[in-house]
Design an enzyme around this catalytic site. Structure first.
Site, PDB file in Angstrom:
ATOM      1  CG  HIS A 374       0.736 -13.887  -2.148  1.00  0.00           C
ATOM      2  ND1 HIS A 374       0.047 -12.926  -2.833  1.00  0.00           N
ATOM      3  CD2 HIS A 374       0.830 -13.451  -0.874  1.00  0.00           C
ATOM      4  CE1 HIS A 374      -0.272 -11.955  -1.993  1.00  0.00           C
ATOM      5  NE2 HIS A 374       0.190 -12.245  -0.805  1.00  0.00           N
ATOM      6  CB  CYS A 685       9.467  -4.863   5.445  1.00  0.00           C
ATOM      7  SG  CYS A 685       8.024  -4.085   4.724  1.00  0.00           S
TER       8      CYS A 685
HETATM    9  C1  PEP Z   1       6.598  -4.903  -0.402  1.00  0.00           C
HETATM   10  O1  PEP Z   1       5.760  -4.572  -1.244  1.00  0.00           O
HETATM   11  O2  PEP Z   1       7.795  -4.546  -0.435  1.00  0.00           O
HETATM   12  C2  PEP Z   1       6.212  -5.787   0.701  1.00  0.00           C
HETATM   13  C3  PEP Z   1       7.048  -6.056   1.675  1.00  0.00           C
HETATM   14  O3  PEP Z   1       4.985  -6.359   0.634  1.00  0.00           O
HETATM   15  P1  PEP Z   1       4.636  -7.624  -0.313  1.00  0.00           P
HETATM   16  O4  PEP Z   1       5.908  -8.121  -0.922  1.00  0.00           O
HETATM   17  O5  PEP Z   1       3.975  -8.620   0.562  1.00  0.00           O
HETATM   18  O6  PEP Z   1       3.700  -6.985  -1.285  1.00  0.00           O
END
Ligand code: PEP
Ligand code: MG
Length: 759
Positions: A374, A685
């Site tokens: 984060h 994503c």
């Molecule tokens: C991922 O895990 O690739 C994702 C897009 O979610 P985050 O990075 O927020 O865990």
């Protein structure tokens, strides 16, 4: 003969060992131990040998029964004598008649020859050799299996004590060595290599913020300032005005996350215990700068020891306040109270710290405790470069050192010369050109004309500006947790609705994918739980948290559904591990729809529901998931982490975090095929979606929707434009055939060389 008292003995030793924590002399303690063991076991001799890891040698350090002159002089090589053998073989050796044993080693003059029974027990910490505890008796076959057990128990306790004493000795020696070597910080190398967590370039002076150190204070050394009480009061007023302005500005720029983010500053500033105490210290004759430092340090001490995470989080606020008060008191130039021109070096940072420091114009971050996902995400959103380095590297950067950060490569230059600056200027303009979205076309197509969609990842509402600039075709991932992370309590449905509605409105009819709360893992909400999970990444994270906390989940879902009224919106669930997880979440969405309908509140009944593919278990049931869900989105960041069992935030294993591992390639292929078979939309994503090396593969397996950080959009579009779909498919097929990481690597390397020559 007196009876042996083994149980008492173990207790007595425990008592002795607890003494060691009080820092008693080691030699004296070891001597007490041997005396006690000899007494309780009714043996003639008890000795302790300590092992030297470097020389592979045991030295007699304490004895009861042998000649004391032997202490420090009798030495045994590993494997030498019964004792050396016991230590080498990591097991106790009990010999009834030592003189007849092949291993027996005779030392003249220490009177060992009088003893026949010999029991040597190694002192170990796991497999680490620390020494040996040896008992000897005149009577042959004197030691029983119970004695062996008792001695082993004592040896285990001794191991901890000896190791602690050794560590203390080493720490003391280290402290003495450091004291001798002023200045405190090591002379740095001129370049430090770390890992990029948020790209970009920055220059500025080093400023170490260690929120975890209670006695650290940001303030300069007070050496006679001559400031009056009135000066201090004026500094307080000036500080309050600055913070007030900062809060207002931040609330405008970062409305979703910055609600009253500086309120703790203002509260502390108004607190009589704080400002009032500083004032009374000044009245009593203390210099003003020193008075500020004293009270700030007291607060830091109290806050950092608090059991409540919310209070501990305020340490940085108090330090920042002290810093501002001092700078204002010293009348430093206007604006100097913020972090302009400074690169913060921190062991730990909270997302809220990053927001505050960003509002205070910090240039860059260097973090030494591993970067939480984060923190990296929020820095990227705020456009602040961040590099992760080790604690030792961080300690080697002196405060106020001139730094240049190339966070694209993860390199930090110390005291850069003109040449480096020239390179930096080049780098900076290349970086800006590469990320300039103004020449982007509204539609993205491969060289052969196949349509590819580039969506934006949105973390903060401020990300909408660059997303709109590059004309993102939609939002493929809205990480909804940030408004939760920076607040002191769960945001209400209404508060959430306002944020989500802004997001939908600003995308002006383009699709928006909301991701439900993904907390846990490396980011817990300080106000929710203080339970420390041993393995938070395997714990109460993401959809598990939401399903366990239905009220919180429902409020978020209702806010999503309402914000999506009259828009094209989707909701996806993170960390789904089974079809059952998905169905449970979907049922709650349907309940929320029914209640909104019953209440007569507008919402989007067509909201599509999707699964984030992030877990190996989800890959195994991807067919069933694709049949149930409206869409799938590959969360490659977590998919790699969980498939390869490599913590995405752990520097030590970062070389094992491989997107091109054959298992990952095959898993992604399976996900896309399942989506296509069931006629469902599949997108990606995670960060992988913007990785130039992997883009041909992703296109080749059939992915046509990429959700990425806006900063990468120009590069991704350029790359897609340069690839023929048939070529991408053949690349993907070749890569899917490889069973070894090394084969994939060799292929990617060769391809890179080929495309470089073609270019
Ligand atoms: C991922 O895990 O690739 C994702 C897009 O979610 P985050 O990075 O927020 O865990
Ligand atoms: Mg994820």
């Amino acid at each position: 003969m007196m009876k042996k008292r083994n149980v008492d003995l173990v207790c007595d030793i425990a008592e002795l060992i607890s003494l060691a924590e009080g820092g008693r002399d080691r030699r004296e303690l070891l001597q007490k131990v041997v005396t006690s063991v000899a007494g309780h076991m009714q043996t003639d001799v008890c000795s302790i040998y300590i092992y030297d890891d470097e020389d592979h040698e045991l030295t007699l350090r304490a004895t009861q029964g042998l000649d004391h002159k032997a202490i420090g002089t009798v030495k045994l090589k590993l494997g030498e004598g019964i004792t050396g053998r016991a230590v080498r073989e990591l097991r106790p050796i009990c010999v009834g008649t030592a003189s007849q044993s092949d291993s027996y080693k005779f030392f003249p003059g220490i009177h060992e020859e009088d003893y026949e029974a010999f029991l040597a027990v190694p002192i170990l910490r796991g497999l680490r050799r620390i020494g040996a505890l040896v008992v000897q008796a005149g009577e042959a076959n004197y030691f029983t299996p119970n004695d062996v057990k008792a001695l082993r128990a004592i040896a285990a306790q001794l191991a901890t004590m000896i190791e602690n004493v050794q560590l203390l000795d080493e720490a003391r020696m280290e402290a003495e060595a450091t004291q001798a070597a002023v200045p405190k910080k090591v002379v740095p190398e001129s370049l430090i290599r770390g890992r990029s967590a948020s790209t970009g370039t920055a220059r500025g002076r080093a400023f170490t913020l260690d929120s975890g150190t209670p006695d650290a204070c940001l303030l300069p050394d007070p050496d006679g300032d001559g400031h009056t009480l009135e000066d201090f009061e004026q500094a307080v007023e000036q500080t309050a005005e600055q913070i007030d302005k900062l809060q207002r500005q931040t609330s405008e720029d970062l409305a979703d996350v910055a609600v009253l983010i500086f309120s703790a500053h203002l509260l502390i500033l108004e607190d009589d215990q704080f400002t009032g105490r500083i004032a009374s210290l000044i009245r009593e004759g203390m210099e003003a700068v020193k008075a500020i430092a004293t009270v700030v340090n007291d607060y830091v001490e109290v806050f950092s020891k608090s059991k409540m995470p919310l209070i501990r989080e305020k340490v940085l606020d108090v330090k920042d306040l002290g810093n501002r008060l001092t700078r204002n008191l010293l009348n430093e130039e206007a604006g100097a109270a913020d972090y302009r021109g400074q690169i913060i070096i921190a062991h730990e940072l909270l997302p809220s710290d990053i927001l505050k420091l960003s509002a205070e114009n910090v240039e860059g971050f260097i973090v030494s405790s591993g970067v939480t996902s984060h923190n990296a995400i929020i820095s990227r959103s705020l456009g602040i470069p961040m590099v992760a380095i080790s604690r030792e590297q961080a300690d080697s950067i002196p405060d106020d050192e001139e730094l240049l950060m190339d966070a694209e490569q993860g390199i930090i230059y110390l005291r850069p010369g003109e040449e480096v600056y020239a390179k930096y200027r080049e780098l900076d303009s290349a970086w800006k050109a590469m990320h300039n979205a103004s020449d982007m076309k509204p539609e993205t197509r491969t060289k052969c004309g196949a349509r590819v969609q580039i969506y934006a990842n949105i973390n903060l509402l401020s990300d909408l500006k660059p997303a709109r600039e590059f004309r993102a075709e939609g939002v493929g991932l809205y990480r909804s947790e940030f408004p939760f992370i920076v607040r002191n309590d769960f945001p209400t449905e209404e508060e959430q609705y306002v944020i989500y509605k802004k997001l939908v409105d600003q995308m002006e009819g383009r699709p928006v994918t909301f991701r439900t709360l993904d907390i846990g893992g490396d980011k817990m909400l300080s106000y929710y739980s203080n339970v420390n999970e041993a393995n938070p990444f395997l714990g109460m994270r993401a959809i598990r948290f939401s399903l366990r906390n239905k009220d919180i989940f429902s409020q978020q879902l209702r806010a999503f559904l309402r914000a999506g009224a009259a828009a094209d919106t989707r909701i996806m669930f993170p960390l789904v591990s089974s079809v059952d997880d998905f169905i449970a979440a979907r049922d709650i969405v349907h309940e929320c729809m029914s209640s909104l309908e019953a209440e007569g509140i507008d919402f989007n009944p067509e909201t599509k529901l999707g699964v984030m593919m992030e877990l190996p278990s989800a890959v195994e049931v991807v067919d069933e998931l694709a049949a149930e869900a409206d869409f799938l989105s590959i969360g490659s960041n977590d998919l790699i982490q969980y498939m390869l069992a490599v913590d995405r935030t752990n520097e030590m294993v970062s070389s094992l975090y491989l997107a091109h591992h054959p298992a990952i390639l095959r898993a992604m292929n399976r996900i896309v095929s399942a989506g296509l078979t069931h006629g469902k939309d599949v997108s990606i994503c995670g960060d992988l979606s913007a990785d130039p090396r992997m883009l041909p593969f992703l296109l080749g397996i059939g992915l046509q929707k990429f959700s990425i950080d806006s900063v990468n959009a120009p590069t991704v579009q350029r790359l897609v434009n340069s690839i023929e779909l048939s070529e991408a498919e053949s690349i993907a097929n070749t890569m899917l055939d490889f069973g070894r990481i090394s084969e994939v690597e060799a292929f990617l390397k060769e391809r890179q060389l080929v495309s470089e020559t073609q270019a």
